[in-house]
Design an enzyme around this catalytic site. Structure first.
Site, short mmCIF file in Angstrom:
data_model
loop_
_atom_site.label_atom_id
_atom_site.label_comp_id
_atom_site.label_asym_id
_atom_site.label_seq_id
_atom_site.Cartn_x
_atom_site.Cartn_y
_atom_site.Cartn_z
N HIS A 288 34.78 25.11 87.11
CA HIS A 288 35.23 25.44 85.76
C HIS A 288 36.29 24.44 85.31
CE1 HIS A 288 37.04 27.52 82.38
NE2 HIS A 288 35.94 28.26 82.33
N ARG A 341 32.05 25.05 81.48
CA ARG A 341 31.17 25.12 82.66
C ARG A 341 29.72 25.05 82.22
NH1 ARG A 341 31.48 31.49 84.31
NH2 ARG A 341 32.64 32.20 82.49
N LYS A 344 27.52 27.02 79.27
CA LYS A 344 28.41 27.83 78.43
C LYS A 344 28.68 27.10 77.11
CE LYS A 344 29.80 31.26 79.36
NZ LYS A 344 30.48 32.38 80.01
N ASP A 347 34.09 24.94 73.33
CA ASP A 347 35.31 25.67 72.97
C ASP A 347 36.43 24.63 72.92
OD1 ASP A 347 37.78 27.01 73.10
OD2 ASP A 347 37.07 28.55 74.48
N CYS A 349 39.57 24.64 73.33
CA CYS A 349 40.66 24.55 74.31
C CYS A 349 40.28 23.60 75.45
CB CYS A 349 41.08 25.91 74.85
SG CYS A 349 39.81 26.78 75.79
N TYR A 350 38.96 23.42 75.67
CA TYR A 350 38.54 22.46 76.72
C TYR A 350 38.76 21.01 76.29
CZ TYR A 350 36.60 26.69 78.67
OH TYR A 350 36.47 27.96 79.16
N ASP A 394 39.01 28.02 68.59
CA ASP A 394 37.98 27.73 69.60
C ASP A 394 36.75 27.07 68.96
OD1 ASP A 394 35.50 28.40 70.82
OD2 ASP A 394 36.18 30.29 71.64
N ASP A 401 44.73 30.67 67.07
CA ASP A 401 45.75 31.33 67.88
C ASP A 401 46.63 30.26 68.51
OD1 ASP A 401 44.67 30.57 70.56
OD2 ASP A 401 42.97 31.77 69.90
N HIS A 404 44.91 28.09 71.42
CA HIS A 404 43.97 27.06 70.96
C HIS A 404 44.67 26.01 70.10
CE1 HIS A 404 41.00 30.00 72.39
NE2 HIS A 404 40.29 28.91 72.65
C1 FPP Z 1 36.63 31.47 81.81
O1 FPP Z 1 36.72 32.08 80.67
C2 FPP Z 1 38.00 30.99 82.16
C3 FPP Z 1 38.40 30.86 83.40
C4 FPP Z 1 37.51 31.26 84.51
C5 FPP Z 1 39.77 30.32 83.76
C6 FPP Z 1 40.19 29.14 82.97
C7 FPP Z 1 41.36 28.50 83.57
C8 FPP Z 1 42.20 27.82 82.84
C9 FPP Z 1 42.00 27.70 81.37
C10 FPP Z 1 43.35 27.08 83.46
C11 FPP Z 1 44.63 27.82 83.39
C12 FPP Z 1 45.74 26.90 83.73
C13 FPP Z 1 46.98 27.25 84.06
C14 FPP Z 1 47.97 26.19 84.21
C15 FPP Z 1 47.41 28.63 84.34
P1 FPP Z 1 35.42 32.51 79.84
O2 FPP Z 1 34.34 33.01 80.73
O3 FPP Z 1 35.93 33.44 78.78
O4 FPP Z 1 35.05 31.16 79.13
P2 FPP Z 1 33.79 30.16 79.30
O5 FPP Z 1 32.60 30.88 78.83
O6 FPP Z 1 34.16 29.03 78.40
O7 FPP Z 1 33.73 29.76 80.75
ZN ZN Z 2 39.17 28.54 74.43
#
Ligand code: FPP
Ligand code: ZN
Length: 473
Positions: A288, A341, A344, A347, A349-350, A394, A401, A404
């Protein structure tokens, strides 16, 4: 512009214009003999250059809308349905941009600096409405996101906001740091809350408070260390690449990183790289973007010393080619933004969690150029992720927010700069590579360059580290 000789005024004008054109040059590269008429020539070249890049946006969008993706998932499921829905909305946005264009010139929506600054300032100074009760474990995070967002937009932080940051963080600091820093009042210490809270204090330059608590925080961090080299998030809590990154970053900033804290951590992190190339939070789970960023940025705090170059050291512990393949696959052809990932959705934030990995690879592998499509990411952020009332989101249809707004702006900054290591003498400390970041502006923009290892505007982590290095002399 400040007063000075004709030469220095010309140099300032040209530096300013080159900044607008997108690529900053050092003053020594500029010709001090330029006259005012040369200056006008450069101004009209700027118009031409804008037209050029407007044409590039047109060509890029046309390709994004028509070329099929490298891999298409033909198995119908709720995942593919959601993907199609996002593609439909974004196709609409990009098609409108093209249809509104004249003579094949398409301009991205400008970064709406004024309204974003207003949004950040308002959120930092107004009481939250009742629905924010769910954020009660995120006091330090909210302060970091908003103050960092503001500073990345090159805005100063008001004294009243600095005071607010210190007051709030002191309220969640347990026993002068001996119990870590919690997410909210009355909550136990947590590595991620400590990380965000310390970054907030670093951003407002409250080095006195940090100096008072840093050796206590070190003791608390050591108490979270596990035999395998990783760290727990809190006493008895889960350990993953996030907690490891949070602890290493804080130890590095506060100049309390030592061999004991780093023991076995690099080899534990390597066990989190999956067959796909990205990193999971713990071994044998799914790769991820968030966890991968944490792992790769951690190596910049861990691998400063040793035999060979930094590149060799990194390539010895992980499979960089496979990492690069997986990271590149995160950028989607139609959208231009990143997913976190496989299979998916995009978004924004990535733009940081994935986007931040690219400069790290560009620096460590000395690529001398881009490893991802910076223009496509910029196009996604500017046209799909800005809310007209301020703040970033996002994807279209979502609300803006703090989280983001911060990470999308950091991503925009990454898209507008290219990175390399500063010329160096032989690094002597584990974390020296975290402070060797150099950047050059490659696209027009309003955001400051950042240090991608820390997720802070360039210069902020550096100033803090210097402060504590000096204090420890
Ligand atoms: C999946 O969310 C998100 C995670 C499994 C964890 C993400 C980790 C970080 C953003 C890093 C955090 C960093 C620090 C420093 C604490 P989702 O399933 O809602 O999103 P997706 O569908 O985009 O994977
Ligand atoms: Zn996001």
């Amino acid at each position: 512009m400040s007063g000075g000789t004709q030469d220095s005024i010309n140099t300032e004008k040209v530096t300013y214009l080159l900044g607008l054109l997108g690529r900053q040059r050092s003053v020594s590269e500029l010709n001090p003999d330029l006259s005012d008429s040369d200056f006008e020539d450069i101004a009209s070249e700027e118009d031409e250059l804008h037209k050029d890049s407007d044409k590039k946006v047109y060509t890029m969008l046309s390709q994004m809308l028509t070329k099929p993706p490298v891999v298409e998932d033909s198995y119908e499921s709720s995942t593919t349905d959601s993907q199609s829905a996002v593609e439909d909305v974004i196709t609409g946005i990009y098609t409108d941009l093209i249809e509104m264009s004249e003579s094949n010139l398409v301009r991205n929506d400008p970064f709406n600096l004024k309204v974003h600054v207003k949004y950040a300032e308002k959120c930092l100074t107004s009481p939250f409405p009742p629905q924010y009760v769910g954020y009660d474990a995120n006091h330090g995070w909210m302060l970091y996101w908003l103050v960092n967002f503001l500073r990345t937009m090159n805005r100063p932080v008001d004294e009243s906001v600095s005071k607010l940051v210190t007051d709030k963080i002191l309220r969640v600091t347990i026993n002068e740091g001996l119990g870590g820093i919690g997410g909210g009042s009355g909550q136990i210490g947590h590595a991620a809350s400590m990380y965000a809270s310390v970054l907030a204090l670093v951003l407002v330059e409250d080095f006195d408070t940090l100096n008072r608590i840093r050796h206590n925080l070190y003791k608390w961090m050591m108490s979270l260390k596990k035999d395998n080299g990783s760290f727990s998030m809190h006493p008895g809590g889960e350990s993953d690449t996030r907690s490891t990154y949070c602890i290493l970053v804080i130890a590095s900033l506060l100049n309390i990183l030592d061999e004991q804290l780093c023991k076995d951590t690099a080899s534990w992190l390597a066990t989190c790289q999956t067959y796909e190339g990205g990193f999971s939070g713990i071994p044998n789970t799914e790769a991820h973007g968030g966890y991968t960023f944490c792992a790769i940025a951690s190596y910049f705090v861990l691998l400063g010393k040793g035999e060979g170059s930094f590149k060799e050291r990194l390539n010895n512990v992980i499979d960089v080619d496979n990492l690069l393949r997986w990271t590149a696959m995160r950028q989607y052809h139609l959208e231009g933004g990143f997913s976190g990932r496989t299979n998916k959705l995009v978004d924004a934030c990535y733009s940081f969690w994935i986007g931040g990995i690219f400069p790290l690879l560009e620096m460590s592998q000395n690529t001398n150029g881009s490893l991802f499509d910076r223009d496509a990411l910029r196009t996604y952020i500017l046209n799909c992720c800005q809310d007209s009332r301020g703040g970033l989101r996002d994807k279209p249809g979502k609300s803006p927010d703090f989280y983001h707004s911060n990470y999308t702006t950091l991503g925009l900054s990454i898209a507008e700069h290219e990175y390399s290591f500063m010329a160096q003498t032989k690094p002597a400390n584990n974390d020296d590579y975290a402070y060797l970041v150099d950047s050059v502006r490659v696209r027009d923009g309003d955001c400051s360059a950042i240090n991608p290892i820390f997720g802070l505007p360039l210069g902020v982590a550096e100033k803090c580290k210097e402060y504590f290095k000096l204090a420890d002399k």
